[in-house]
Design a protein around this motif. Sequence first.
Motif, mmCIF file in Angstrom:
data_model
loop_
_atom_site.group_PDB
_atom_site.id
_atom_site.type_symbol
_atom_site.label_atom_id
_atom_site.label_comp_id
_atom_site.label_asym_id
_atom_site.label_seq_id
_atom_site.Cartn_x
_atom_site.Cartn_y
_atom_site.Cartn_z
ATOM 1 N N VAL A 85 14.667 1.994 14.544
ATOM 2 C CA VAL A 85 13.457 2.322 15.692
ATOM 3 C C VAL A 85 12.525 0.816 13.936
ATOM 4 N N PRO A 86 11.694 0.710 14.340
ATOM 5 C CA PRO A 86 10.391 -0.212 13.646
ATOM 6 C C PRO A 86 9.799 0.043 12.021
ATOM 7 N N ALA A 87 10.781 -0.675 11.635
ATOM 8 C CA ALA A 87 9.574 -0.089 9.715
ATOM 9 C C ALA A 87 8.654 -1.248 9.204
ATOM 10 N N ILE A 88 7.694 -0.580 8.589
ATOM 11 C CA ILE A 88 6.719 -0.935 8.306
ATOM 12 C C ILE A 88 5.936 -0.628 7.013
ATOM 13 N N PHE A 89 5.160 -1.655 6.860
ATOM 14 C CA PHE A 89 4.640 -1.211 5.490
ATOM 15 C C PHE A 89 2.852 -1.290 5.245
ATOM 16 N N THR A 90 3.157 -0.186 3.698
ATOM 17 C CA THR A 90 1.683 -0.553 3.250
ATOM 18 C C THR A 90 1.060 -1.067 2.186
ATOM 19 N N GLU A 91 0.255 -1.756 2.065
ATOM 20 C CA GLU A 91 -0.333 -2.377 1.348
ATOM 21 C C GLU A 91 -2.044 -2.101 0.434
ATOM 22 N N ARG A 92 -2.032 -2.391 -0.270
ATOM 23 C CA ARG A 92 -3.605 -2.485 -1.214
ATOM 24 C C ARG A 92 -3.918 -3.694 -1.069
ATOM 25 N N LYS A 93 -5.461 -3.410 -0.585
ATOM 26 C CA LYS A 93 -6.690 -4.182 -0.212
ATOM 27 C C LYS A 93 -7.934 -3.438 -1.523
ATOM 28 N N ASP A 94 -8.063 -4.363 -2.267
ATOM 29 C CA ASP A 94 -9.354 -3.635 -2.749
ATOM 30 C C ASP A 94 -8.803 -2.586 -3.628
ATOM 31 N N GLY A 95 -7.632 -2.202 -3.939
ATOM 32 C CA GLY A 95 -7.555 -1.214 -4.317
ATOM 33 C C GLY A 95 -7.122 0.104 -3.960
ATOM 34 N N ILE A 96 -8.000 -0.250 -2.753
ATOM 35 C CA ILE A 96 -6.590 0.820 -1.084
ATOM 36 C C ILE A 96 -5.592 0.330 -0.529
ATOM 37 N N MET A 97 -4.633 1.895 -0.385
ATOM 38 C CA MET A 97 -4.520 1.766 -0.097
ATOM 39 C C MET A 97 -3.475 1.595 2.123
ATOM 40 N N GLN A 98 -3.272 1.034 2.759
ATOM 41 C CA GLN A 98 -3.921 0.290 3.976
ATOM 42 C C GLN A 98 -2.776 0.031 4.584
ATOM 43 N N LEU A 99 -2.005 -0.206 6.296
ATOM 44 C CA LEU A 99 -1.601 -0.747 6.683
ATOM 45 C C LEU A 99 -2.478 -2.137 7.404
ATOM 46 N N ARG A 100 -2.055 -3.307 7.541
ATOM 47 C CA ARG A 100 -3.082 -4.277 7.381
ATOM 48 C C ARG A 100 -1.380 -5.053 8.443
ATOM 49 N N ARG A 101 -1.562 -6.591 8.513
ATOM 50 C CA ARG A 101 -0.108 -7.541 9.518
ATOM 51 C C ARG A 101 -0.505 -6.888 10.760
ATOM 52 N N GLY A 102 -1.053 -6.948 11.245
ATOM 53 C CA GLY A 102 -1.243 -5.877 12.433
ATOM 54 C C GLY A 102 -0.494 -4.807 12.699
ATOM 55 N N PHE A 103 0.127 -3.812 11.849
ATOM 56 C CA PHE A 103 0.753 -2.331 11.988
ATOM 57 C C PHE A 103 0.532 -1.778 11.749
ATOM 58 N N THR A 104 1.005 -0.761 13.187
ATOM 59 C CA THR A 104 -0.182 0.641 13.418
ATOM 60 C C THR A 104 0.971 1.347 13.715
ATOM 61 N N ILE A 105 0.355 2.504 13.359
ATOM 62 C CA ILE A 105 0.892 3.870 13.817
ATOM 63 C C ILE A 105 0.587 4.951 15.320
ATOM 64 N N LYS A 106 1.040 4.912 16.144
ATOM 65 C CA LYS A 106 0.391 5.541 16.911
ATOM 66 C C LYS A 106 0.106 7.242 16.744
ATOM 67 N N PRO A 107 -1.201 7.541 17.607
ATOM 68 C CA PRO A 107 -1.102 9.551 17.447
ATOM 69 C C PRO A 107 0.365 9.987 17.683
ATOM 70 N N GLY A 108 0.750 10.712 16.989
ATOM 71 C CA GLY A 108 1.629 11.937 17.809
ATOM 72 C C GLY A 108 3.525 11.246 16.848
ATOM 73 N N GLN A 109 3.273 9.874 16.833
ATOM 74 C CA GLN A 109 4.400 9.046 16.192
ATOM 75 C C GLN A 109 4.992 10.224 14.686
ATOM 76 N N LYS A 110 6.588 10.527 15.299
ATOM 77 C CA LYS A 110 7.357 10.979 14.053
ATOM 78 C C LYS A 110 7.735 10.365 12.541
ATOM 79 N N VAL A 111 6.758 10.013 11.881
ATOM 80 C CA VAL A 111 6.814 8.612 10.709
ATOM 81 C C VAL A 111 7.917 9.171 9.694
ATOM 82 N N LEU A 112 8.542 8.494 8.992
ATOM 83 C CA LEU A 112 9.339 9.010 7.726
ATOM 84 C C LEU A 112 8.802 7.638 7.280
ATOM 85 N N VAL A 113 8.587 8.529 6.166
ATOM 86 C CA VAL A 113 7.781 7.630 4.676
ATOM 87 C C VAL A 113 8.831 7.789 3.054
ATOM 88 N N VAL A 114 9.304 6.378 2.602
ATOM 89 C CA VAL A 114 10.562 5.992 2.507
ATOM 90 C C VAL A 114 9.429 4.857 0.728
#
Length: 191
Positions: A85-114
Amino acid sequence: MLTHEEAVKIFTQAGALLNGHFILTSGRHSNQYMQCALVLQYPQYTEKLARHLAEKFQGENVDIVIGPAMGGIIVAYEVGRQFGVPAIFTERKDGIMQLRRGFTIKPGQKVLVVEDVVTTGGSVREVIEVVEKSGGIVVGVGVLVDRSGGSVDFGVRKEAVLTMHIESFEPDNCPLCREGLIPAVKPGSRS
């Protein structure tokens, strides 16, 4: 599945468990530091550790794997590869953790955080918040090393390859600082 002894051997062979006076990402001080980057530089170790986590979550129908930058990027990639499955990452911008670089999570997707290492779990909690705000469903948290001895609770299932209790101290209550023999260093990725 890896045994505790096999996991310890991998981290030891990679030179990942360091001794000294360290400032952790949480701001706490410790006489030990787990530098997972030293393990993750070896693809053969990374594959074994990630396989262990993937096997733990095999029945969860994971749609996507996510981890925080920096420590969680390689872990997310390899666990995602194990699941296919796809693997993405979050990063901080201005101290706030967020999705960047075009990464998205669709509503209802089952997500494993590592993550590579957790002590207080602050970064993982921030990632969970990003997932939930995107409408994703967090099926669990997988970590290579749980430094809390298993005490960190994310409100979802948590699995660790290696659970350890590595003592840490508030900076104003640090015996290493009081001794003054070893200067505190911050070996992690955030300053």
